[in-house]
Scaffold this active site. Sequence first.
Site, mmCIF file in Angstrom:
data_model
loop_
_atom_site.group_PDB
_atom_site.id
_atom_site.type_symbol
_atom_site.label_atom_id
_atom_site.label_comp_id
_atom_site.label_asym_id
_atom_site.label_seq_id
_atom_site.Cartn_x
_atom_site.Cartn_y
_atom_site.Cartn_z
ATOM 1 C CE LYS A 108 10.178 28.389 -17.655
ATOM 2 N NZ LYS A 108 10.637 27.746 -18.876
ATOM 3 C CE LYS A 130 12.770 24.183 -12.907
ATOM 4 N NZ LYS A 130 12.407 23.857 -14.211
ATOM 5 C CE LYS A 148 19.268 25.970 -19.394
ATOM 6 N NZ LYS A 148 18.577 25.688 -20.623
HETATM 7 P P1 TYM Z 1 14.806 22.786 -20.141
HETATM 8 O O1 TYM Z 1 15.588 23.420 -21.225
HETATM 9 O O2 TYM Z 1 14.292 23.659 -19.042
HETATM 10 O O3 TYM Z 1 15.674 21.645 -19.462
HETATM 11 C C1 TYM Z 1 16.305 20.640 -20.219
HETATM 12 C C2 TYM Z 1 16.210 19.309 -19.498
HETATM 13 O O4 TYM Z 1 16.831 19.412 -18.208
HETATM 14 C C3 TYM Z 1 15.922 18.974 -17.202
HETATM 15 N N1 TYM Z 1 16.144 19.782 -15.991
HETATM 16 C C4 TYM Z 1 16.287 19.263 -14.766
HETATM 17 N N2 TYM Z 1 16.292 17.987 -14.343
HETATM 18 C C5 TYM Z 1 16.480 17.776 -13.016
HETATM 19 N N3 TYM Z 1 16.672 18.797 -12.114
HETATM 20 C C6 TYM Z 1 16.671 20.086 -12.518
HETATM 21 N N4 TYM Z 1 16.874 21.065 -11.638
HETATM 22 C C7 TYM Z 1 16.481 20.377 -13.894
HETATM 23 N N5 TYM Z 1 16.418 21.510 -14.624
HETATM 24 C C8 TYM Z 1 16.215 21.139 -15.910
HETATM 25 C C9 TYM Z 1 14.533 19.235 -17.784
HETATM 26 O O5 TYM Z 1 13.548 18.435 -17.160
HETATM 27 C C10 TYM Z 1 14.752 18.885 -19.246
HETATM 28 O O6 TYM Z 1 14.636 17.477 -19.419
HETATM 29 N N6 TYM Z 1 10.288 22.092 -22.197
HETATM 30 C C11 TYM Z 1 11.615 21.559 -22.090
HETATM 31 C C12 TYM Z 1 12.333 21.424 -23.427
HETATM 32 C C13 TYM Z 1 11.579 20.686 -24.480
HETATM 33 C C14 TYM Z 1 11.401 19.272 -24.545
HETATM 34 C C15 TYM Z 1 10.656 19.046 -25.748
HETATM 35 C C16 TYM Z 1 11.786 18.213 -23.725
HETATM 36 C C17 TYM Z 1 10.970 21.230 -25.549
HETATM 37 N N7 TYM Z 1 10.416 20.261 -26.331
HETATM 38 C C18 TYM Z 1 10.290 17.767 -26.120
HETATM 39 C C19 TYM Z 1 11.412 16.940 -24.121
HETATM 40 C C20 TYM Z 1 10.680 16.713 -25.311
HETATM 41 C C21 TYM Z 1 12.464 22.487 -21.228
HETATM 42 O O7 TYM Z 1 12.165 23.645 -21.089
HETATM 43 O O8 TYM Z 1 13.616 21.922 -20.755
#
Ligand code: TYM
Length: 333
Positions: free
Chosen positions: A114, A197, A200
């Site tokens: 990032k 992957k 967004k």
């Molecule tokens: P974020 O907002 O990027 O994504 C949310 C969830 O979607 C999953 N995800 C995917 N899974 C499979 N294939 C993909 N291409 C894909 N893109 C996104 C992510 O793995 C996630 O589960 N850091 C985290 C948010 C967070 C969090 C937490 C998660 C903050 N605190 C505590 C669990 C527990 C994030 O940026 O997810």
Amino acid sequence: MDKNKLVFSGVQPTGNLHLGNYLGALKNFVTLQKQTKCIYCVVDLHAITVFQDPNELKNNILETTAGFLATGLDSKKSIIFNQSSVSGHAELAWIFNCIARVGWLNRMTQFKDKAGKDKEKASVGLYIYPNLMAADILLYKATHVPVGADQKQHLELCRDIAQKFNTDFKKNIFPIPEPLIQKNISRVMSLRDGTKKMSKSDESGYSRIDLKDSADDIIKKIKKAKSDSSFIPDNLKDLEKKPEALNLISIYSDLLEISLEQVINEVKGKDYSYLKNKLSEVLIEIICPIGKEIKNLLEDKNYLEKVLKEGTEKARILAVDNLKEVRNVVGFI
Ligand code: TYM
């Protein structure tokens, strides 16, 4: 219902939810909600590690909440709230900034991706983001965390932080949380490049299916998805050499909840347009109703704010109790 199991997960409000979020996380959130107590958080503190336009952020928080509800989460069964409204997240994150080691954070590949080439210009928040994520989970003493495979390294760090805290203070305060990662499709890949992957932040809208896409959008995007002019292989080994084809087949199998082998049996020897037509049909059937419901829910922003407010009250009660214990263990008066 398993009383000893507590699920926590979060999603960033940084734009449209997409098929990767749905198959990697949200779908599993709904399944877990039927089995145990769950807390699902719109992680707005995480979002601002990269600048967000304040008006857009407000809309995105509500839209992510709408996405939670539209995929089947029930605010009567699960706690649904936004992170910044429970101040314990930031407070515990500070304590964890003092527990985690610089070397641990330096190994985080997502920061490297990032921050890009110019790390000096990345926000400090982006660097210590995994400590905040650990605080999210451990503030509630959650035991299980459903996420996509991209979050695995952050969860390992969370486990290290919990362990070090317990060891440093010689008290078993935090559980060591288990990641729950989907077996079939832990990483949904870009439709344009099967080695990246689905995300967004990808500039091309053709790389992903957004949950709000219309049937026409879905047909167009799947038609344009990268594939080749040969026939679909009849075995997984050959398919693995074609990451884009494997991605399409994996998405299809996960949506229909049938095995990869079964899908391969159905589509082997056919050309990719056959698979793409089938996949578009299934996507339209499953994703379009979710998108419509997101749009409906966004018509009533007061309702969405009410859901968050009620969730916040419930989350705060749990957080205050746990934080009191942590403050005492650390030695604060
Ligand atoms: P974020 O907002 O990027 O994504 C949310 C969830 O979607 C999953 N995800 C995917 N899974 C499979 N294939 C993909 N291409 C894909 N893109 C996104 C992510 O793995 C996630 O589960 N850091 C985290 C948010 C967070 C969090 C937490 C998660 C903050 N605190 C505590 C669990 C527990 C994030 O940026 O997810």
